[in-house]
Scaffold this motif. Structure first.
Motif, short mmCIF file in Angstrom:
data_model
loop_
_atom_site.label_atom_id
_atom_site.label_comp_id
_atom_site.label_asym_id
_atom_site.label_seq_id
_atom_site.Cartn_x
_atom_site.Cartn_y
_atom_site.Cartn_z
N LEU A 1 0.82 -1.20 0.00
CA LEU A 1 0.00 0.00 0.00
C LEU A 1 0.86 1.26 0.00
CD1 LEU A 1 -2.67 -1.21 2.58
CD2 LEU A 1 -3.10 -0.72 0.16
N THR B 1 1.04 4.11 -2.91
CA THR B 1 0.80 5.51 -2.59
C THR B 1 1.98 6.38 -3.01
OG1 THR B 1 -0.50 4.79 -0.67
CG2 THR B 1 0.14 7.10 -0.74
N ALA C 1 -4.84 0.92 4.54
CA ALA C 1 -4.76 1.93 3.48
C ALA C 1 -4.68 3.33 4.08
CB ALA C 1 -5.96 1.82 2.54
#
Length: 349
Positions: free
Chosen positions: A90, A94, A305
């Protein structure tokens, strides 16, 4: 093949080629690439030229001009721990959305490796660091002299020394234990305490466990609280073996992470215990393995997340020279009830 096409076949398109194609200056092309203000019609023309020519900006050169490397670091104790593996994915996703590459470092919880991390991981190697310490505490972090932007994860460190992202581990553990008590379980064991880490994640989760027992009017039985050297399946299996050999074994297990829970469930299965009829099990982290286990694992699901987004936001703001006191971000969590805790009180076998 036209002469222009032949030329492009011999070399990659340059910013000058884009400028000539779009009928603008090289500076305008640079402004479009770097997100500066450009009239909409002009921006569209430049973007069309970029697409037609297959131009790819030189990110390394751009970062060099900005005095940056374009690389961020994620430092964790063990990259093969499922929770960290899922979180790393994650964070990588990102970071890529912001044109950054992630360098992943495994410290093994070694103090020297962790010191290397907070010292900036080498001069000019990375622009910022997301770090989940094991051996270091908030005093160690406070003594760092390196100025590389740093965001801390987890509860090994307290707020106030650097930007920090975590979940409320006390509340989450309280929720997990209260769920088991609400199912009629009366001998609820805890697996995963680590007495040597008095202010770490394990201490927070133990605190929530004890509070939930008190809320439910249940005694805290020290024999039902089992430490784990590491949070691996083997540690969970060994803890469950000890608990099932007690004269009065538990009817529920709250495990401080999912891998401990999966290891414990294997021991229960091998010893003839039914889950959840005889022993209910709750884990922590909501890793993929738990969802597909048989029975599926009830667990605390942190917003991974949200952790990744928050850590990246704080880090990028620090890289952009945001001057503010250390910030604390607490992300949400929820209890995911699945098959491993789905039955009522213990019944005779």
């Amino acid at each position: 093949m036209t002469s222009t096409s032949a030329q492009r076949g011999r070399r990659s398109a340059s910013m000058k080629d884009v400028a000539a194609r779009a009928g603008v200056s090289v500076k305008t092309v640079s402004n479009v690439i770097n997100g500066a203000h450009v009239a909409a019609a002009t921006r569209e023309r430049v973007q069309r030229a970029i697409a037609d020519l297959g131009y790819r900006p030189n990110i390394s050169a751009r970062n060099l001009r900005r005095g940056r490397t374009g690389i961020l670091a994620l430092a964790v104790s063990e990259v093969d721990v499922p929770y960290f593996a899922e979180l790393a994915r994650l964070i990588v996703d990102t970071a890529e959305a912001h044109d950054y590459t992630i360098l992943i470092d495994q410290t093994g919880g070694d103090p020297k490796r962790e010191q290397y991390v907070i010292d900036g991981m080498g001069a000019r190697l990375v622009d910022g660091i997301v770090f989940s310490p094991v051996a270091m505490d908030h005093l160690d972090i406070a003594r760092r002299v390196d100025t590389t932007p740093l965001v801390l994860l987890g509860e090994r460190v307290s707020a106030g020394t650097a930007d920090h992202v975590a979940i409320d581990n006390v509340a989450a553990a309280r929720t997990a234990t209260a769920h088991l008590a609400g199912q009629g379980r009366r001998r609820i064991a805890a697996i995963g305490t680590q007495p040597s880490y008095e202010q770490g994640t394990s201490a927070m989760r133990e605190s929530g466990y004890r509070a939930a027992l008190k809320d439910a009017g249940l005694p805290v039985e020290e024999s039902l609280i089992v430490s784990a050297r590491q949070y691996h399946r083997r540690d969970g299996a060994e803890a469950a073996a000890y608990l099932t050999e007690l004269e009065n074994p538990p009817d529920a297990l709250f495990c401080f992470n999912d891998t401990l829970a999966l290891g414990a469930m294997r021991t229960l299965y091998d010893r003839g215990y039914r889950i959840p009829e005889d022993v209910a099990v709750v884990g922590f982290d909501d890793i993929d393995d738990g969802r597909y286990n048989v029975p599926s694992l009830t667990t605390i699901s942190p917003d991974k997340a949200g952790i990744a987004r928050s850590a990246m936001r704080l880090l990028l703001e620090r890289i952009a020279a945001v001057d503010s006191p250390p910030r604390e971000v607490t992300v949400s969590h929820e209890l995911r009830v699945r098959e491993s805790s789905g039955a009522g009180p213990r019944r005779g076998r």
